[in-house]
Design an enzyme around this catalytic site. Sequence first.
Site, PDB file in Angstrom:
ATOM      1  N   SER A  20       1.000  -1.367   0.139  1.00  0.00           N
ATOM      2  CA  SER A  20      -0.037   0.029  -0.176  1.00  0.00           C
ATOM      3  C   SER A  20       0.951   1.211   0.005  1.00  0.00           C
ATOM      4  O   SER A  20       2.037   1.267   0.357  1.00  0.00           O
ATOM      5  CB  SER A  20      -0.788   0.087   1.216  1.00  0.00           C
ATOM      6  OG  SER A  20      -1.370   1.193   1.717  1.00  0.00           O
ATOM      7  N   SER A  21       0.490   2.279  -0.558  1.00  0.00           N
ATOM      8  CA  SER A  21       1.009   3.530  -0.460  1.00  0.00           C
ATOM      9  C   SER A  21       1.411   4.229   0.953  1.00  0.00           C
ATOM     10  O   SER A  21       2.176   5.095   0.755  1.00  0.00           O
ATOM     11  CB  SER A  21       0.145   4.392  -1.423  1.00  0.00           C
ATOM     12  OG  SER A  21      -0.917   4.891  -0.786  1.00  0.00           O
ATOM     13  N   TYR A  33       0.878  -1.349   9.915  1.00  0.00           N
ATOM     14  CA  TYR A  33       0.888  -1.981   8.774  1.00  0.00           C
ATOM     15  C   TYR A  33       1.776  -1.838   7.797  1.00  0.00           C
ATOM     16  O   TYR A  33       2.321  -2.484   6.981  1.00  0.00           O
ATOM     17  CB  TYR A  33      -0.592  -1.531   8.238  1.00  0.00           C
ATOM     18  CG  TYR A  33      -0.972  -1.778   7.064  1.00  0.00           C
ATOM     19  CD1 TYR A  33      -1.692  -3.303   6.784  1.00  0.00           C
ATOM     20  CD2 TYR A  33      -1.046  -1.122   5.613  1.00  0.00           C
ATOM     21  CE1 TYR A  33      -2.058  -3.609   5.731  1.00  0.00           C
ATOM     22  CE2 TYR A  33      -1.438  -1.693   4.543  1.00  0.00           C
ATOM     23  CZ  TYR A  33      -1.986  -2.783   4.554  1.00  0.00           C
ATOM     24  OH  TYR A  33      -2.247  -3.342   3.341  1.00  0.00           O
TER      25      TYR A  33
HETATM   26  O1  GFB Z   1      -9.638   5.336   3.783  1.00  0.00           O
HETATM   27  P1  GFB Z   1      -9.186   5.916   5.210  1.00  0.00           P
HETATM   28  O2  GFB Z   1      -9.819   5.144   6.343  1.00  0.00           O
HETATM   29  O3  GFB Z   1      -7.512   5.635   5.571  1.00  0.00           O
HETATM   30  O4  GFB Z   1      -9.467   7.443   5.475  1.00  0.00           O
HETATM   31  P2  GFB Z   1      -6.100   6.279   5.041  1.00  0.00           P
HETATM   32  C1  GFB Z   1      -9.050   8.448   4.418  1.00  0.00           C
HETATM   33  C2  GFB Z   1      -9.417   9.754   5.003  1.00  0.00           C
HETATM   34  O5  GFB Z   1     -10.929   9.882   4.970  1.00  0.00           O
HETATM   35  C3  GFB Z   1      -9.234  10.224   6.324  1.00  0.00           C
HETATM   36  C4  GFB Z   1     -11.476  10.254   6.571  1.00  0.00           C
HETATM   37  O6  GFB Z   1      -8.726  11.573   6.559  1.00  0.00           O
HETATM   38  C5  GFB Z   1     -10.365   9.818   7.081  1.00  0.00           C
HETATM   39  O7  GFB Z   1     -10.397  10.733   8.552  1.00  0.00           O
HETATM   40  N1  GFB Z   1     -12.898   9.899   6.328  1.00  0.00           N
HETATM   41  C6  GFB Z   1     -13.837  10.670   6.400  1.00  0.00           C
HETATM   42  C7  GFB Z   1     -13.232   8.668   6.731  1.00  0.00           C
HETATM   43  N2  GFB Z   1     -15.000   9.975   6.700  1.00  0.00           N
HETATM   44  C8  GFB Z   1     -14.452   8.786   6.970  1.00  0.00           C
HETATM   45  C9  GFB Z   1     -15.044   7.414   7.007  1.00  0.00           C
HETATM   46  O8  GFB Z   1     -16.485   7.561   7.471  1.00  0.00           O
HETATM   47  N3  GFB Z   1     -14.608   6.434   7.115  1.00  0.00           N
HETATM   48  C10 GFB Z   1     -13.290   6.506   6.928  1.00  0.00           C
HETATM   49  N4  GFB Z   1     -12.465   5.261   7.034  1.00  0.00           N
HETATM   50  N5  GFB Z   1     -12.581   7.337   6.707  1.00  0.00           N
HETATM   51  C11 GFB Z   1      -5.614   3.857   5.123  1.00  0.00           C
HETATM   52  C12 GFB Z   1      -4.365   3.184   6.173  1.00  0.00           C
HETATM   53  O9  GFB Z   1      -5.335   5.320   5.280  1.00  0.00           O
HETATM   54  O10 GFB Z   1      -5.487   3.455   3.835  1.00  0.00           O
HETATM   55  C13 GFB Z   1      -4.192   1.874   5.718  1.00  0.00           C
HETATM   56  O11 GFB Z   1      -4.872   3.326   7.570  1.00  0.00           O
HETATM   57  C14 GFB Z   1      -3.922   1.693   4.235  1.00  0.00           C
HETATM   58  O12 GFB Z   1      -2.862   1.230   6.391  1.00  0.00           O
HETATM   59  C15 GFB Z   1      -4.970   2.151   3.717  1.00  0.00           C
HETATM   60  O13 GFB Z   1      -2.587   2.312   3.712  1.00  0.00           O
HETATM   61  C16 GFB Z   1      -4.967   2.330   1.794  1.00  0.00           C
HETATM   62  O14 GFB Z   1      -6.041   6.597   3.504  1.00  0.00           O
HETATM   63  O15 GFB Z   1      -5.921   7.427   5.781  1.00  0.00           O
END
Ligand code: GFB
Length: 332
Positions: free
Chosen positions: A108-109, A137
């Site tokens: 992952s990035s 991770y």
């Molecule tokens: O996709 P995400 O959970 O992970 O969240 P990452 C990306 C952004 O979306 C963050 C916002 O700034 C979150 O705060 N966000 C807004 C939300 N509303 C929501 C919501 O309802 N749910 C979620 N999940 N996010 C992950 C990594 O990082 O990306 C992993 O933790 C992996 O390790 C993956 O690399 C691809 O992009 O921040």
Amino acid sequence: MKTNSRIYIAGHRGMVGSAIWRALEAKGYSNLIGRTSAELDLRNQEEVMNFFHTEFPDVVIDAAARVGGILANNNYPYQFLMDNMQIQNNLIDASLKIDVQKFIFLGSSCIYPKLAPQPLKEEYLLTGPLEPTNEWYAIAKITGVKACEAIKHQFGKDFISLMPTNLYGPHDNFDLNTSHVLPALIRKFHDAKVKSNNKENIEPVELPCSEPVELWGSGTPKREFLYVEDLAEAVVFALENRLPGSLYNVGTGEDLTIQELSVLIQKIVGHTGEIHWDSTKPDGTPRKLLDVSKMTDAGWKAKTSLEDGIRKTYQWFLAQEGAIKEVKITQP
Ligand code: GFB
């Protein structure tokens, strides 16, 4: 690569593995091997070694991992570190021992430093501190990248790593506690729309306005999204071509803010209410746009636009929702 090569796809039931399986099948590969986690616990070294000594795959694609969104990563650091290290160590080591022809490791990035220059080039790996919400991770995935690089360097074998940006598509996880942002937004906007439509039947209003939706963080972080079927094409491309390097970014080369993403998903789903931002939830890394020129130079490019990809994913989600409702209705 021959169409009858024995190709083992670890994690073939997940969003990524199932997309790779479909892409290989569509290209005529007829000897695909998969095991569910109930059939084979990839964290168990002995089980994995026995499986490799029974099946003797020619090619191994590691699409098996413990994955999740920002909150799941933050809440379960040990599982994200240890499960991923165990899974990939067992797969990589067994593949080396039985001498597979090709191994593709997926990560992952988030392996790149939090504040690295953008867009992220492969050479920025290990040049600075990681984003704290997903360092566990990321560290696991970095060890996988390095293990494959070491095997290539020491034994001259074709073990390579592909680092996709944030993925989405059919078979994604729509559970709000553990999902990534894109499926979470589809579910939140959809549920709010359905809730207000149901309400409307009781108290009709002139302009249907959906229930408000609560999203996390500030909405300012930028993310790049790749449709999982495009990633599957990239994996097939990497299988069919011997890429000279050991690490390749896979993305679209374009990103947008979470706020912009929310407006796009709102439009596609047909949600018309307000968005509230919950500032107690983490933003994560401010930006992680991939530099995809190495893959582009090698001859591969993503083809699905974000809007098309979200539409297809929403259609898939609706079909599952329909299926779930049918099951519920027919149950006593
Ligand atoms: O996709 P995400 O959970 O992970 O969240 P990452 C990306 C952004 O979306 C963050 C916002 O700034 C979150 O705060 N966000 C807004 C939300 N509303 C929501 C919501 O309802 N749910 C979620 N999940 N996010 C992950 C990594 O990082 O990306 C992993 O933790 C992996 O390790 C993956 O690399 C691809 O992009 O921040």
